[in-house]
Design a protein around this motif. Structure first.
Motif, PDB file in Angstrom:
ATOM      1  N   VAL A 277      13.821  36.208  14.536  1.00  0.00           N
ATOM      2  CA  VAL A 277      14.608  35.368  13.636  1.00  0.00           C
ATOM      3  C   VAL A 277      16.010  35.151  14.192  1.00  0.00           C
ATOM      4  N   ARG A 278      16.641  36.229  14.679  1.00  0.00           N
ATOM      5  CA  ARG A 278      17.992  36.107  15.250  1.00  0.00           C
ATOM      6  C   ARG A 278      18.007  35.139  16.437  1.00  0.00           C
ATOM      7  N   ILE A 279      17.021  35.267  17.301  1.00  0.00           N
ATOM      8  CA  ILE A 279      16.960  34.398  18.481  1.00  0.00           C
ATOM      9  C   ILE A 279      16.701  32.952  18.066  1.00  0.00           C
ATOM     10  N   HIS A 284      17.935  27.396  17.761  1.00  0.00           N
ATOM     11  CA  HIS A 284      17.624  26.180  16.999  1.00  0.00           C
ATOM     12  C   HIS A 284      18.192  26.274  15.584  1.00  0.00           C
ATOM     13  N   PRO A 285      19.510  26.306  15.430  1.00  0.00           N
ATOM     14  CA  PRO A 285      20.089  26.433  14.083  1.00  0.00           C
ATOM     15  C   PRO A 285      19.837  25.217  13.202  1.00  0.00           C
ATOM     16  N   ILE A 296      25.920  29.905  10.484  1.00  0.00           N
ATOM     17  CA  ILE A 296      26.347  29.444  11.797  1.00  0.00           C
ATOM     18  C   ILE A 296      26.550  27.931  11.810  1.00  0.00           C
ATOM     19  N   VAL A 297      25.746  27.197  11.036  1.00  0.00           N
ATOM     20  CA  VAL A 297      25.915  25.744  10.950  1.00  0.00           C
ATOM     21  C   VAL A 297      27.255  25.404  10.305  1.00  0.00           C
ATOM     22  N   GLN A 298      27.582  26.084   9.207  1.00  0.00           N
ATOM     23  CA  GLN A 298      28.858  25.846   8.540  1.00  0.00           C
ATOM     24  C   GLN A 298      30.032  26.253   9.424  1.00  0.00           C
TER      25      GLN A 298
END
Length: 432
Positions: A277-279, A284-285, A296-298
């Motif tokens: 999940v972390r990778i 691919h966020p 991470i997107v925000q």
């Protein structure tokens, strides 16, 4: 007039005056930053934090004067530089999480008191070498304690709850591992630097001499797999590699460590779902921007909206990031102070790293030199890992930005590091 300015006494007086004025800058930042935030709350003002702010400012002046009076041979720029980071962190906490502002002020006072306690015990640094294995064992016990007594907070099982407080043992284990490595590598430098065994292209000493390093590497992987703590794993692993290379100059250890970490990470990826999940979030966020990759997107949006000059202090929208006061506080700074403010902050950390390495280079004792360089490198590596995480250069990590992110364990441990560096910078301790 030219004759007066050229005199050494005049230059010395001007330099002392400059050093005295340096401590004013962070205190003015803290004072005016909180005033601006209070004016934003008009007509409802909250003055409950004023006594704590006054205590931080007063104690900073007291410490600075004591250092200049009794530690004049030390690096007197370290403390004002740290107070600069602290003031930025405090006003950002007040901006992002006002309910945590007073607790962070309390932790700041605890950190400053710890800093003075470390300086008081500075003469005992030379004795640490005699207890290197005990210190190393204590560091492993700290790391293992969360496996049995740890609590999952923010997806990482690296916290222990003690009543109303939560403690992160890895913050203090980090310091103990640096002390252990400095002592161990100093004692075994000749054996480690002149390896006798050859494995493929690597030249290594007998296993018993590299066993402590392998144990530290293994603990780093264990933290990654079981505690879900990628940030601390990278930090511990990086510290071990850097200090070993600095002590021996043997590149074989670097290659061996990278191979070890690569194989362990690959095996963990296929065996554990949370690693995958972390990778996936890192690579691919945008496939899940409102779910697991939301933070991470925000964060990336915050960097983009900040632009060159930023939206202005208290004028951005950093609250869209859930953990903005801890892992993503740099994203909030980048949004409101822009690229200029971000670069200025990074240059401040680079200056702190430079002064730490400069302290190491002036140490005559080999262990002190390795200890100072390890402490400085740990701060620089921690800053790099968290900045790389919030900008998607590396997978998202769960460590703090020193002196700026919210957290008591991080605050106290960071002041311990600065206290040790300051103690090592004194001429009396360089030869100890």
């Amino acid at each position: 007039m030219v004759w007066i300015i050229s005199q050494p006494l005049f230059l010395k007086i001007m330099m002392i005056s400059m050093r005295q004025k340096l401590i004013l800058i962070p205190n003015l930042i803290l004072l005016f930053g909180t005033i601006i935030l209070e004016l934003k709350k008009y007509p409802v003002f909250d003055f409950t934090s004023l006594p704590w702010i006054g205590a931080v400012i007063f104690l900073s002046f007291v410490i600075d004067n004591l250092l200049r009076k009794y530690r004049s041979s030390a690096d007197l720029y370290l403390f004002p530089l740290v107070m600069f980071f602290l003031s930025i962190g405090l006003i950002m906490i007040d901006r992002l999480k006002p309910s945590l502002f007073i607790p962070q002020l309390r932790w700041a006072l605890c950190g400053m008191a710890t800093f003075m306690a470390v300086l008081y015990l500075a003469k005992q640094i030379a004795l640490l070498k005699n207890y290197q294995y005990i210190i190393g064992l204590c560091s492993l016990l700290c790391l293992c304690s969360t496996l049995f007594f740890g609590t999952d907070i923010g997806g990482n099982r690296n916290w222990i709850l003690l009543g109303p407080f939560s403690v992160q043992p890895s913050e203090f284990a980090k310091i103990m591992i640096i002390i252990f490595l400095a002592a161990y590598l100093t004692d075994h430098k000749n054996v480690l630097a002149l390896p006798s065994n050859k494995f493929l292209l690597l030249r290594l000493p007998p296993l018993r001499f590299i066993a402590p390093l392998v144990v530290i590497w293994g603990m780093a992987v264990l933290m990654f797999v079981i505690q879900h703590d990628l940030g601390s794993a990278l930090l511990f692993f990086g510290i071990a590699i850097l200090m070993t290379y600095m002590a021996t100059g043997n590149k074989s250890y670097v290659f061996l460590a990278l191979i070890f970490f690569g194989l362990s990470s690959t095996i963990s990826y296929f065996l554990f779902s949370h690693v995958r999940v972390r990778i996936a979030i890192w690579l691919h966020p945008w496939t899940d921007p409102t779910g697991q990759a939301y933070q991470i997107v925000q964060s990336l949006f915050a960097f983009g909206s900040g632009g060159i000059l930023g939206s202005g202090f208290s004028s951005g929208y950093p609250f869209l990031i859930p953990e903005v006061h801890t892992d993503f506080i740099f994203s909030a700074i980048a949004e409101e102070f822009g690229l200029v403010g971000s670069i200025f902050l990074i240059l401040g950390y680079l200056t702190l790293f430079y002064r730490g390495i400069n302290i190491a280079l002036h140490c005559k004792n080999e262990m002190n030199m390795l200890l100072a360089s390890g402490l400085a490198a740990s701060l620089a590596l921690q800053v790099f890992i968290i900045l790389a995480g919030v900008t998607k250069l590396l997978p998202l990590t769960g460590i703090t930005l020193p002196f700026i992110s919210y957290g008591g364990s991080s605050m106290v441990s960071s002041f311990i590091i600065i206290g040790l560096l300051f103690a090592l910078s004194t001429k009396e301790n360089n030869n100890a």
